[in-house]
Design an enzyme around this catalytic site. Structure first.
Site, short mmCIF file in Angstrom:
data_model
loop_
_atom_site.label_atom_id
_atom_site.label_comp_id
_atom_site.label_asym_id
_atom_site.label_seq_id
_atom_site.Cartn_x
_atom_site.Cartn_y
_atom_site.Cartn_z
N ARG A 24 -75.64 36.96 31.41
CA ARG A 24 -75.09 38.42 31.56
C ARG A 24 -74.79 39.16 30.22
NH1 ARG A 24 -73.89 42.36 35.81
NH2 ARG A 24 -71.57 42.87 35.46
N ARG A 33 -74.90 39.07 37.92
CA ARG A 33 -73.58 38.22 37.87
C ARG A 33 -74.15 36.87 38.75
NH1 ARG A 33 -71.65 43.32 39.55
NH2 ARG A 33 -70.16 44.04 38.23
N HIS A 66 -72.71 33.42 33.35
CA HIS A 66 -71.92 34.59 32.80
C HIS A 66 -72.47 34.95 31.17
CE1 HIS A 66 -70.13 38.04 35.10
NE2 HIS A 66 -69.51 38.12 33.98
N HIS A 98 -71.20 48.20 36.54
CA HIS A 98 -69.61 48.34 36.37
C HIS A 98 -69.20 49.91 36.75
CE1 HIS A 98 -69.49 45.63 32.68
NE2 HIS A 98 -69.52 44.99 33.49
N LYS A 101 -69.96 44.06 43.21
CA LYS A 101 -68.66 44.03 43.43
C LYS A 101 -68.47 45.22 44.08
CE LYS A 101 -66.91 41.16 39.89
NZ LYS A 101 -65.91 40.99 38.56
N TYR A 136 -68.77 45.59 25.08
CA TYR A 136 -69.95 45.09 24.58
C TYR A 136 -69.98 45.82 23.04
CZ TYR A 136 -70.70 42.52 28.71
OH TYR A 136 -70.38 41.82 29.47
#
Length: 310
Positions: free
Chosen positions: A256, A160, A253, A279, A184, A288
């Site tokens: 990514r 990220r 992004h 994630h 995150k 994806y």
């Protein structure tokens, strides 16, 4: 405490909890604070002075009002997420017994596929043109070395923007084969670093001292010697895309997304892609699979003798 003041005091306490315990990003805290401030203002107008007095019909009416005002489903979902987070915090503190937003659903957002780059376009973006390779002194330019390392790393490790900007010089060796990344929610993951990125990082680190202030710890620094900002990274990538002849804006992004899409196309291993991207929920990674199917459908349309022909 004055009427309604408890609402705002509890929001401040929750914000401190997000910062000190959950270690959420400043931007996320800012969004949550704005959302909860909007709810607090609405409750004050409805003569509701404490969170203990909030009921589901209050939250439902607030969400419905903002929906009528044109707020997007995604923003409404974030609002509800902020309210649920606040009430989990208040339940932990023994202040409330239930979450009035627990059973409220925001309008479903249309699922949009993320913008990405195909393999050839990514190569066009990252690989310097032959003329640039031959230009005298091109390889010695520290900013060129920095940008190559920066963008190779984002694409090569699927980072990220905030993750690559936060990297420190001590996080890497001369040719790092893996990186420890804090993502995150302060979740840490280990990501492999590919050959191209390793070479580019080594090339940049060799000249980093010519730009960096002595006390600067950031891996990527500006010409002024300080850690490179998010905005500067975005601007440099977009400028590079224009110079390399791409016909559309490119943001970090997208690299990514390209990392995830190209990896999934080659391996089909959704679980591995989830781990590499960091994630928490595999449902986030499943977007994806839609991109992968879209790619296959395009190949089918171009190649199959019974496919649609324009």
């Amino acid at each position: 405490m004055a009427d309604g003041a408890r609402l705002w005091a509890d929001i401040e306490g929750f914000q401190a909890h997000l910062r000190d315990e959950r270690r959420l990003a400043a931007l996320t805290r800012q969004h949550y604070g704005r959302d909860l401030g909007g709810l607090a203002t609405y409750l004050e107008q409805a003569d509701v002075e404490t969170w203990e007095a909030v009921r589901s019909h209050h939250v439902r009416a607030w969400i419905s009002r903002d929906h009528r005002r044109g707020l997007s489903p995604r923003s409404l979902q974030r609002q509800l997420s902020a309210v649920r987070g606040l009430f989990r915090y208040l339940q932990r503190e023994g202040r409330v017994d239930t979450d009035p937003a627990a059973d409220i659903q925001a309008p479903r957002a249309a699922r949009s596929l993320p913008a990405t780059l195909d393999v050839d376009t990514t190569a066009q973006l990252l690989d310097p043109p032959a003329a640039a390779d031959k230009a005298a002194g091109q390889a010695a330019d520290p900013l060129q070395r920095r940008d190559r390392a920066l963008f190779e790393l984002i694409y090569g490790a699927g980072l990220r923007l905030a993750e690559v900007a936060a990297l420190n010089l001590d996080d890497t060796g001369p040719r790092p084969r893996e990186l420890r990344v804090v993502g995150k929610g302060a979740r840490t993951r280990i990501v492999p670093v590919g050959r191209k990125a390793r070479e580019a990082i080594a090339d940049w680190v060799a000249v980093r001292h010519t730009l960096a202030d002595a006390e600067e710890t950031g891996l990527f620094v500006s010409r002024r010697g300080r850690r490179l900002s998010h905005r500067a990274i975005q601007t440099r990538l977009n400028d590079r895309a224009r110079r390399q002849g791409l016909d559309r804006p490119v943001h970090p992004h997208m690299l990514r997304h390209a990392f995830a899409t190209h990896l999934l196309e080659s391996s089909g291993d959704l679980r591995a892609v989830q781990e590499l991207l960091g994630h928490a929920d595999i449902g986030t990674t499943q977007i994806y699979t839609h991109l992968d199917f879209q790619h296959l459908a395009e190949v089918y349309d171009r190649a199959h003798p019974r496919a649609r022909r324009k």
